[in-house]
Design an enzyme around this catalytic site. Structure first.
Site, mmCIF file in Angstrom:
data_model
loop_
_atom_site.group_PDB
_atom_site.id
_atom_site.type_symbol
_atom_site.label_atom_id
_atom_site.label_comp_id
_atom_site.label_asym_id
_atom_site.label_seq_id
_atom_site.Cartn_x
_atom_site.Cartn_y
_atom_site.Cartn_z
ATOM 1 N N SER A 42 -2.957 -7.552 3.021
ATOM 2 C CA SER A 42 -3.210 -7.431 4.463
ATOM 3 C C SER A 42 -3.528 -8.806 5.053
ATOM 4 O O SER A 42 -3.131 -9.108 6.184
ATOM 5 C CB SER A 42 -4.372 -6.473 4.719
ATOM 6 O OG SER A 42 -4.042 -5.183 4.286
ATOM 7 N N ARG A 102 -1.987 -6.193 -8.389
ATOM 8 C CA ARG A 102 -0.877 -7.114 -8.169
ATOM 9 C C ARG A 102 -0.772 -8.125 -9.311
ATOM 10 O O ARG A 102 0.224 -8.202 -9.991
ATOM 11 C CB ARG A 102 -1.044 -7.840 -6.839
ATOM 12 C CG ARG A 102 -0.704 -6.982 -5.641
ATOM 13 C CD ARG A 102 -1.190 -7.581 -4.376
ATOM 14 N NE ARG A 102 -2.627 -7.797 -4.465
ATOM 15 C CZ ARG A 102 -3.397 -8.159 -3.459
ATOM 16 N NH1 ARG A 102 -2.877 -8.408 -2.294
ATOM 17 N NH2 ARG A 102 -4.697 -8.309 -3.635
ATOM 18 N N HIS A 129 0.842 -1.213 0.000
ATOM 19 C CA HIS A 129 0.000 0.000 0.000
ATOM 20 C C HIS A 129 0.874 1.259 0.000
ATOM 21 O O HIS A 129 0.616 2.202 -0.743
ATOM 22 C CB HIS A 129 -0.880 0.053 1.265
ATOM 23 C CG HIS A 129 -1.929 -1.009 1.360
ATOM 24 N ND1 HIS A 129 -2.112 -1.771 2.496
ATOM 25 C CD2 HIS A 129 -2.872 -1.430 0.477
ATOM 26 C CE1 HIS A 129 -3.118 -2.603 2.311
ATOM 27 N NE2 HIS A 129 -3.589 -2.429 1.089
ATOM 28 N N LYS A 181 -18.097 -5.667 8.248
ATOM 29 C CA LYS A 181 -16.844 -6.344 8.600
ATOM 30 C C LYS A 181 -16.630 -6.250 10.099
ATOM 31 O O LYS A 181 -16.047 -5.293 10.607
ATOM 32 C CB LYS A 181 -15.671 -5.709 7.858
ATOM 33 C CG LYS A 181 -15.290 -6.454 6.608
ATOM 34 C CD LYS A 181 -13.907 -6.028 6.131
ATOM 35 C CE LYS A 181 -13.490 -6.808 4.901
ATOM 36 N NZ LYS A 181 -12.218 -6.329 4.361
HETATM 37 O O1 PNS Z 1 -8.747 -2.760 0.190
HETATM 38 P P1 PNS Z 1 -10.026 -3.289 -0.360
HETATM 39 O O2 PNS Z 1 -10.801 -3.984 0.723
HETATM 40 O O3 PNS Z 1 -9.805 -4.147 -1.572
HETATM 41 O O4 PNS Z 1 -10.895 -2.004 -0.823
HETATM 42 C C1 PNS Z 1 -12.171 -2.159 -1.398
HETATM 43 C C2 PNS Z 1 -12.906 -0.809 -1.536
HETATM 44 C C3 PNS Z 1 -12.955 -0.098 -0.209
HETATM 45 C C4 PNS Z 1 -12.160 0.061 -2.533
HETATM 46 C C5 PNS Z 1 -14.334 -1.093 -2.071
HETATM 47 O O5 PNS Z 1 -14.914 -2.086 -1.306
HETATM 48 C C6 PNS Z 1 -15.249 0.124 -2.066
HETATM 49 O O6 PNS Z 1 -15.034 1.078 -2.776
HETATM 50 N N1 PNS Z 1 -16.320 0.061 -1.254
HETATM 51 C C7 PNS Z 1 -17.283 1.134 -1.112
HETATM 52 C C8 PNS Z 1 -18.641 0.717 -1.671
HETATM 53 C C9 PNS Z 1 -18.761 1.036 -3.155
HETATM 54 O O7 PNS Z 1 -18.552 2.148 -3.587
HETATM 55 N N2 PNS Z 1 -19.115 0.017 -3.965
HETATM 56 C C10 PNS Z 1 -19.327 0.196 -5.393
HETATM 57 C C11 PNS Z 1 -18.143 -0.269 -6.196
HETATM 58 S S1 PNS Z 1 -18.282 -1.994 -6.486
#
Ligand code: PNS
Length: 163
Positions: free
Chosen positions: A129, A91, A17, A41
């Site tokens: 993570s 990745r 990150h 979560k």
């Molecule tokens: O580090 P992560 O867990 O892969 O991050 C995921 C994240 C936070 C980027 C994603 O879950 C997110 O944007 N969630 C907010 C809800 C949202 O906007 N969903 C619509 C897009 S599918």
């Protein structure tokens, strides 16, 4: 002014990150690292407040980086922040399908924001993570996986926990 958002869970923030944060900060005037507050979560290792604290600590020397949290839709947060770009690290091919779907969903909801993918540096290809948590849980060395400022905090969090 180019403003970008780098969203994620960051539970915990990894060297992968941090690598993306440093590289994205060079490409933008302002980079907002945004920690998702996810009520579903329940089994997070760190609270959102703790994760924000960790991110602030490890990015303290990068001038144009701010740390925030958000809840709900990412694009609503992007609108509120007047950001034009969402940054995501990639990745491997395995990341791609999910990330592509997320980028297209966000674009269909709010076309003014573009998702830009930054390929991870090769040394962090394997890193996530979840990997950090698994290694730390069983007492493995996470020294190359997380920024040194938070290494002990992550190790401490697993002391006395059930495996
Ligand atoms: O580090 P992560 O867990 O892969 O991050 C995921 C994240 C936070 C980027 C994603 O879950 C997110 O944007 N969630 C907010 C809800 C949202 O906007 N969903 C619509 C897009 S599918």
């Amino acid at each position: 002014m180019i403003k970008a958002i780098y969203p994620g869970s960051f539970d915990p923030v990894t060297n992968g990150h941090l690598d993306i944060i440093k590289r994205a900060a060079k490409l933008t005037d302002k980079l907002v690292v945004a920690v998702l507050e996810n009520p579903n979560k329940k089994n997070s290792l760190f609270t959102v407040e703790e994760r924000i604290e960790h991110l602030k600590l490890v990015t303290k020397d990068i001038e144009n980086v701010e740390i925030h949290s958000f809840s709900g839709l990412l694009i609503d947060f992007a609108k509120k922040e007047n950001a034009q770009i969402v940054i995501r690290g990639l990745r491997a091919v395995t990341d791609f399908e999910n990330e592509f779907q997320m980028a297209l969903t966000n674009r269909s909801l709010y076309p003014a924001v573009e998702t830009m993918f930054i390929p991870t540096s090769v040394e962090y290809l394997y890193l996530s993570s979840s990997t950090v948590k698994e290694v730390a849980m069983f007492g493995g060395d996470i020294g190359t996986m997380v920024p040194c400022e938070i290494k002990d905090t992550v190790i401490e969090r697993f002391k006395g926990r059930d495996k």
